[in-house]
Design a protein around this motif. Structure first.
Motif, mmCIF file in Angstrom:
data_model
loop_
_atom_site.group_PDB
_atom_site.id
_atom_site.type_symbol
_atom_site.label_atom_id
_atom_site.label_comp_id
_atom_site.label_asym_id
_atom_site.label_seq_id
_atom_site.Cartn_x
_atom_site.Cartn_y
_atom_site.Cartn_z
ATOM 1 N N VAL A 1 49.538 121.319 0.813
ATOM 2 C CA VAL A 1 48.242 120.814 1.281
ATOM 3 C C VAL A 1 48.478 119.665 2.267
ATOM 4 O O VAL A 1 47.828 119.577 3.315
ATOM 5 C CB VAL A 1 47.383 120.341 0.084
ATOM 6 C CG1 VAL A 1 46.179 119.530 0.563
ATOM 7 C CG2 VAL A 1 46.906 121.534 -0.734
ATOM 8 N N LEU A 2 49.450 118.809 1.941
ATOM 9 C CA LEU A 2 49.716 117.665 2.824
ATOM 10 C C LEU A 2 50.412 118.109 4.112
ATOM 11 O O LEU A 2 50.188 117.529 5.175
ATOM 12 C CB LEU A 2 50.537 116.607 2.082
ATOM 13 C CG LEU A 2 49.790 115.997 0.894
ATOM 14 C CD1 LEU A 2 50.678 115.021 0.132
ATOM 15 C CD2 LEU A 2 48.515 115.292 1.337
ATOM 16 N N GLY B 1 47.668 119.531 6.002
ATOM 17 C CA GLY B 1 46.699 118.459 6.195
ATOM 18 C C GLY B 1 47.040 117.589 7.393
ATOM 19 O O GLY B 1 46.153 117.192 8.161
ATOM 20 N N GLY B 2 48.332 117.313 7.591
ATOM 21 C CA GLY B 2 48.749 116.525 8.745
ATOM 22 C C GLY B 2 48.386 117.228 10.037
ATOM 23 O O GLY B 2 47.883 116.607 10.990
ATOM 24 N N PHE C 1 45.974 119.445 10.409
ATOM 25 C CA PHE C 1 44.515 119.437 10.537
ATOM 26 C C PHE C 1 44.028 118.076 11.054
ATOM 27 O O PHE C 1 43.126 118.016 11.894
ATOM 28 C CB PHE C 1 43.843 119.762 9.197
ATOM 29 C CG PHE C 1 43.831 121.233 8.881
ATOM 30 C CD1 PHE C 1 43.129 122.119 9.685
ATOM 31 C CD2 PHE C 1 44.515 121.738 7.785
ATOM 32 C CE1 PHE C 1 43.104 123.488 9.413
ATOM 33 C CE2 PHE C 1 44.506 123.096 7.497
ATOM 34 C CZ PHE C 1 43.806 123.966 8.309
ATOM 35 N N ALA C 2 44.626 117.000 10.549
ATOM 36 C CA ALA C 2 44.223 115.658 11.009
ATOM 37 C C ALA C 2 44.479 115.531 12.507
ATOM 38 O O ALA C 2 43.635 115.024 13.259
ATOM 39 C CB ALA C 2 44.993 114.593 10.228
ATOM 40 N N TYR D 1 44.670 117.980 14.630
ATOM 41 C CA TYR D 1 43.706 118.870 15.294
ATOM 42 C C TYR D 1 42.382 118.142 15.513
ATOM 43 O O TYR D 1 41.832 118.134 16.618
ATOM 44 C CB TYR D 1 43.483 120.128 14.444
ATOM 45 C CG TYR D 1 42.354 121.008 14.957
ATOM 46 C CD1 TYR D 1 42.609 122.106 15.763
ATOM 47 C CD2 TYR D 1 41.022 120.716 14.632
ATOM 48 C CE1 TYR D 1 41.581 122.903 16.241
ATOM 49 C CE2 TYR D 1 39.981 121.499 15.111
ATOM 50 C CZ TYR D 1 40.261 122.586 15.917
ATOM 51 O OH TYR D 1 39.235 123.350 16.394
ATOM 52 N N PHE D 2 41.866 117.522 14.451
ATOM 53 C CA PHE D 2 40.568 116.852 14.556
ATOM 54 C C PHE D 2 40.630 115.709 15.571
ATOM 55 O O PHE D 2 39.684 115.466 16.318
ATOM 56 C CB PHE D 2 40.114 116.329 13.188
ATOM 57 C CG PHE D 2 39.592 117.408 12.284
ATOM 58 C CD1 PHE D 2 38.501 118.188 12.664
ATOM 59 C CD2 PHE D 2 40.187 117.659 11.055
ATOM 60 C CE1 PHE D 2 38.013 119.202 11.849
ATOM 61 C CE2 PHE D 2 39.713 118.662 10.232
ATOM 62 C CZ PHE D 2 38.624 119.429 10.618
#
Lengths: 145, 241
Positions: free
Chosen positions: B60-61, B64-65, B67-68, B70-71
């Motif tokens: 997930v992490l 998650g990195g 995705f962060a 990306y945002f």
């Protein structure tokens, strides 16, 4: 009494008896099928919503629908609902830590206006010279360092 | 300190457990022998499952990195991401979403069959799951090939022959994310398929039944996580909001 012992044997409690059925939680076919169909409907909703322009709300809606889908997968397909508290804590804490990363990464976009009205407009972003960055060999300056 | 005498005494005292507890199996199955350092099958199950969840937390992490990032870049270059997303075929993305959701369903059904010692059904469900994974990768192959032919590849190799990204700043950025995220995800699909095939090999020998289905369960969790990641990747890459 005999019904009880048959139950115990079926669940592997009687010592030495073959364990045909686990004593852990077994999902019904009905619930798994319902979850799958719900996931398909939510996928259709995701695609449908993306065709309509809601402005910045599009991102919020897409992520909310994705979060509901993810919660369904984790709760039922991954059995978290029937899993131990410690396993729930382990995986849910990873999402909590991820939230920290997201909040502090995105704070700039959400608060720049409020904190400093002078810089309300997005700060200019330097145009990177892609040719220099990727194709030019290391220069002499770097060798002197 | 461990003297030879103490070590010998320890071993002798636990002689009964030296080869591990056996979980009685129904006819046609191979009884599971619990790893010798566990007192019960349940202790083994809960310890291994906790380890799997911990590993999934690191997954997930990992994503998650990405995705962060990306945002963040989406916030800086919203137009680049919107135009980039339009270059992808959302119908193929939606098809792959349905394939993965269905494969998660068959995986869950496979775990259920293992819990009930239904060997043939388990093998069938796991087989369908692997085929779905293969179908996903085949669709992905055609998508990748189309992107390569248009020069929509990451970083310094980004050439954009047809100038589809010419109107926006730093068009390569979107494709950096597209390729990195889908390639890491695709690698997970591939690894998941190999793990399921490995489980099926044990399944064919009758290793998994109501009393011992741990490998089926853990590989299932991995497969569901791969599905879960795609649930977020699909709208963020193909339907860029």
């Amino acid at each position: 009494m005999s019904a009880h012992s048959a139950h115990a044997e079926a669940h592997g409690h009687a010592p030495g008896a073959p364990v045909l059925v686990t004593h852990h939680h077994v999902s019904t076919v009905a619930i798994l099928t319902k979850v799958f169909l719900t996931l398909v409907i939510l996928t259709i909703i995701t695609v449908g919503v993306s065709q309509v322009d809601f402005g910045s709300a599009n991102m919020v809606i897409a992520m909310l629908v994705a979060a509901v889908k993810a919660a369904l997968v984790m709760t039922f397909f991954m059995h978290l609902r029937y899993d131990t508290a410690i396993n729930n804590i382990f995986i849910l804490s990873s999402f909590a830590f991820l939230a920290l990363l997201f909040v502090f990464t995105l704070t700039d976009f959400s608060t720049r206006k409020a904190v400093n009205p002078i810089h309300a407009k997005r700060a200019p972003i330097a145009e990177p010279d892609t040719h220099y960055l990727w194709k030019t060999p290391r220069t002499k300056e770097h060798k002197h360092e | 300190m461990h003297t030879p005498q103490e070590a010998g005494g320890h071993g002798a005292g636990h002689d009964a457990h030296h080869h591990g507890v056996v979980v009685p199996a129904p006819p046609g199955f191979v009884p599971h022998v619990v790893a010798h350092h566990f007192d019960t099958a349940e202790a083994e199950f809960s310890a291994d499952k906790l380890a799997m969840w911990l590993f999934l937390a690191t997954e997930v992490l990992l994503f998650g990195g990405l995705f962060a990032a990306y945002f963040y870049y989406h916030g800086v270059y919203p137009e680049t991401f919107k135009v980039g997303g339009h270059q992808l075929n959302w119908r193929l993305g939606a098809l792959n979403t349905l394939i993965l959701l269905f494969s998660s369903y068959t995986m869950a059904m496979g775990v259920r069959a293992a819990q009930l010692s239904q060997k043939a059904l388990m093998q069938k469900m796991l087989g369908i799951t692997v085929l779905c994974g293969l179908g996903f990768l085949v669709v992905k192959y055609f998508e990748y090939a189309a992107k390569v032919s248009h020069g929509l590849v990451p970083a310094r190799w980004f050439s954009d022959h047809d100038h589809v990204m010419a109107g926006v700043e730093n068009g390569h950025l979107f494709f950096n994310f597209y390729w990195t995220m889908t390639a890491i995800h695709g690698l997970h699909v591939l690894i998941g398929m190999l793990l399921i095939l490995w489980v099926m090999k044990g399944g064919a020998k009758g290793r998994f039944y109501g009393g011992y289905y741990l490998p089926v369960d853990l590989v299932g969790l991995y497969w569901h996580l791969v599905d879960l990641i795609w649930i977020f990747l699909f709208p963020l890459l193909y339907l860029v909001p």
